[in-house]
Write a protein that holds these residues in place. Sequence first.
Motif, PDB file in Angstrom:
ATOM      1  N   LEU A   1       6.958  15.256  -9.593  1.00  0.00           N
ATOM      2  CA  LEU A   1       7.321  15.522 -10.986  1.00  0.00           C
ATOM      3  C   LEU A   1       6.429  16.607 -11.573  1.00  0.00           C
ATOM      4  O   LEU A   1       6.906  17.536 -12.232  1.00  0.00           O
ATOM      5  CB  LEU A   1       7.198  14.250 -11.834  1.00  0.00           C
ATOM      6  N   LYS A   2       5.132  16.478 -11.329  1.00  0.00           N
ATOM      7  CA  LYS A   2       4.178  17.451 -11.863  1.00  0.00           C
ATOM      8  C   LYS A   2       4.470  18.851 -11.328  1.00  0.00           C
ATOM      9  O   LYS A   2       4.460  19.831 -12.082  1.00  0.00           O
ATOM     10  CB  LYS A   2       2.747  17.040 -11.510  1.00  0.00           C
ATOM     11  N   CYS A   3       4.762  18.948 -10.031  1.00  0.00           N
ATOM     12  CA  CYS A   3       5.095  20.255  -9.437  1.00  0.00           C
ATOM     13  C   CYS A   3       6.378  20.829 -10.045  1.00  0.00           C
ATOM     14  O   CYS A   3       6.532  22.046 -10.112  1.00  0.00           O
ATOM     15  CB  CYS A   3       5.247  20.130  -7.923  1.00  0.00           C
ATOM     16  N   GLY A   4       7.280  19.965 -10.482  1.00  0.00           N
ATOM     17  CA  GLY A   4       8.514  20.414 -11.105  1.00  0.00           C
ATOM     18  C   GLY A   4       8.398  20.576 -12.616  1.00  0.00           C
ATOM     19  O   GLY A   4       9.399  20.793 -13.292  1.00  0.00           O
ATOM     20  N   ASN A   5       7.167  20.438 -13.134  1.00  0.00           N
ATOM     21  CA  ASN A   5       6.915  20.539 -14.580  1.00  0.00           C
ATOM     22  C   ASN A   5       7.745  19.540 -15.381  1.00  0.00           C
ATOM     23  O   ASN A   5       8.256  19.866 -16.451  1.00  0.00           O
ATOM     24  CB  ASN A   5       7.147  21.965 -15.085  1.00  0.00           C
ATOM     25  N   ILE A   6       7.874  18.325 -14.839  1.00  0.00           N
ATOM     26  CA  ILE A   6       8.611  17.268 -15.527  1.00  0.00           C
ATOM     27  C   ILE A   6       7.613  16.161 -15.884  1.00  0.00           C
ATOM     28  O   ILE A   6       7.114  15.474 -14.989  1.00  0.00           O
ATOM     29  CB  ILE A   6       9.745  16.700 -14.650  1.00  0.00           C
TER      30      ILE A   6
ATOM     31  N   GLN B   1       0.836  -1.206   0.000  1.00  0.00           N
ATOM     32  CA  GLN B   1       0.000   0.000   0.000  1.00  0.00           C
ATOM     33  C   GLN B   1       0.866   1.250   0.000  1.00  0.00           C
ATOM     34  O   GLN B   1       0.607   2.213  -0.716  1.00  0.00           O
ATOM     35  CB  GLN B   1      -0.926   0.007   1.222  1.00  0.00           C
ATOM     36  N   SER B   2       1.905   1.226   0.805  1.00  0.00           N
ATOM     37  CA  SER B   2       2.794   2.377   0.906  1.00  0.00           C
ATOM     38  C   SER B   2       3.562   2.606  -0.396  1.00  0.00           C
ATOM     39  O   SER B   2       3.794   3.753  -0.788  1.00  0.00           O
ATOM     40  CB  SER B   2       3.754   2.184   2.077  1.00  0.00           C
ATOM     41  N   LEU B   3       3.939   1.534  -1.069  1.00  0.00           N
ATOM     42  CA  LEU B   3       4.644   1.662  -2.350  1.00  0.00           C
ATOM     43  C   LEU B   3       3.756   2.306  -3.408  1.00  0.00           C
ATOM     44  O   LEU B   3       4.223   3.096  -4.229  1.00  0.00           O
ATOM     45  CB  LEU B   3       5.147   0.303  -2.836  1.00  0.00           C
ATOM     46  N   ASN B   4       2.473   1.977  -3.391  1.00  0.00           N
ATOM     47  CA  ASN B   4       1.541   2.615  -4.325  1.00  0.00           C
ATOM     48  C   ASN B   4       1.489   4.115  -4.073  1.00  0.00           C
ATOM     49  O   ASN B   4       1.503   4.921  -5.009  1.00  0.00           O
ATOM     50  CB  ASN B   4       0.146   2.006  -4.205  1.00  0.00           C
ATOM     51  N   ASP B   5       1.447   4.500  -2.805  1.00  0.00           N
ATOM     52  CA  ASP B   5       1.423   5.926  -2.460  1.00  0.00           C
ATOM     53  C   ASP B   5       2.755   6.595  -2.789  1.00  0.00           C
ATOM     54  O   ASP B   5       2.779   7.758  -3.186  1.00  0.00           O
ATOM     55  CB  ASP B   5       1.081   6.115  -0.983  1.00  0.00           C
ATOM     56  N   LEU B   6       3.863   5.864  -2.656  1.00  0.00           N
ATOM     57  CA  LEU B   6       5.175   6.394  -3.016  1.00  0.00           C
ATOM     58  C   LEU B   6       5.194   6.767  -4.498  1.00  0.00           C
ATOM     59  O   LEU B   6       5.663   7.840  -4.868  1.00  0.00           O
ATOM     60  CB  LEU B   6       6.271   5.373  -2.708  1.00  0.00           C
ATOM     61  N   GLY B   7       4.674   5.891  -5.339  1.00  0.00           N
ATOM     62  CA  GLY B   7       4.625   6.170  -6.774  1.00  0.00           C
ATOM     63  C   GLY B   7       3.786   7.396  -7.089  1.00  0.00           C
ATOM     64  O   GLY B   7       4.169   8.243  -7.908  1.00  0.00           O
ATOM     65  N   LYS B   8       2.644   7.522  -6.410  1.00  0.00           N
ATOM     66  CA  LYS B   8       1.778   8.689  -6.613  1.00  0.00           C
ATOM     67  C   LYS B   8       2.463   9.970  -6.140  1.00  0.00           C
ATOM     68  O   LYS B   8       2.358  11.018  -6.780  1.00  0.00           O
ATOM     69  CB  LYS B   8       0.452   8.502  -5.876  1.00  0.00           C
ATOM     70  N   ASP B   9       3.172   9.868  -5.018  1.00  0.00           N
ATOM     71  CA  ASP B   9       3.891  11.025  -4.485  1.00  0.00           C
ATOM     72  C   ASP B   9       5.000  11.448  -5.447  1.00  0.00           C
ATOM     73  O   ASP B   9       5.201  12.641  -5.692  1.00  0.00           O
ATOM     74  CB  ASP B   9       4.466  10.677  -3.105  1.00  0.00           C
TER      75      ASP B   9
END
Length: 140
Positions: A81-86, A68-76
């Motif tokens: 990336l999105k916040c960094g415009n990547i 479960q935590s790994l799924n959230d890690l990927g989303k985070d």
Amino acid sequence: MAKLKLLKSSIGHNTVHSFLSLMNYRDNGYVIEHLYNIAKEKNMDSIVIDILGSSIEPKVFEIPVIEQSLNDLGKDFERHLKCGNIPIDNICSATASIVFNLENPHIGASGDELEKYDCLVEIIDKNKKSHEITVKEWWR
């Protein structure tokens, strides 16, 4: 134009530091405690987390709370990336390699064992350039 230098300076570090910190509490414990306890119980000091694939090696670490935590890690990671415009298609791979020091854990002020480890985050971009950063223990 994507600023790929952010992969090392903030995205890789912040994503994995949050994952390993006291901000990641699940199932009556911190994720880092769950990982450390499995490592200690199985006498396996090394793990590799595939951040994009939301997986972990060795497979003995694949328990529901970690998955479960790994799924959230990927989303985070994707959020950073999105916040960094990547765009995510700029990333070929993203891994976190953790080696626990099972022989010499740090003893906290309360007498509790704290997880002592070395963690290297490596993100490989679309140009095959490696961006590496070391993430220190949350208590350092």
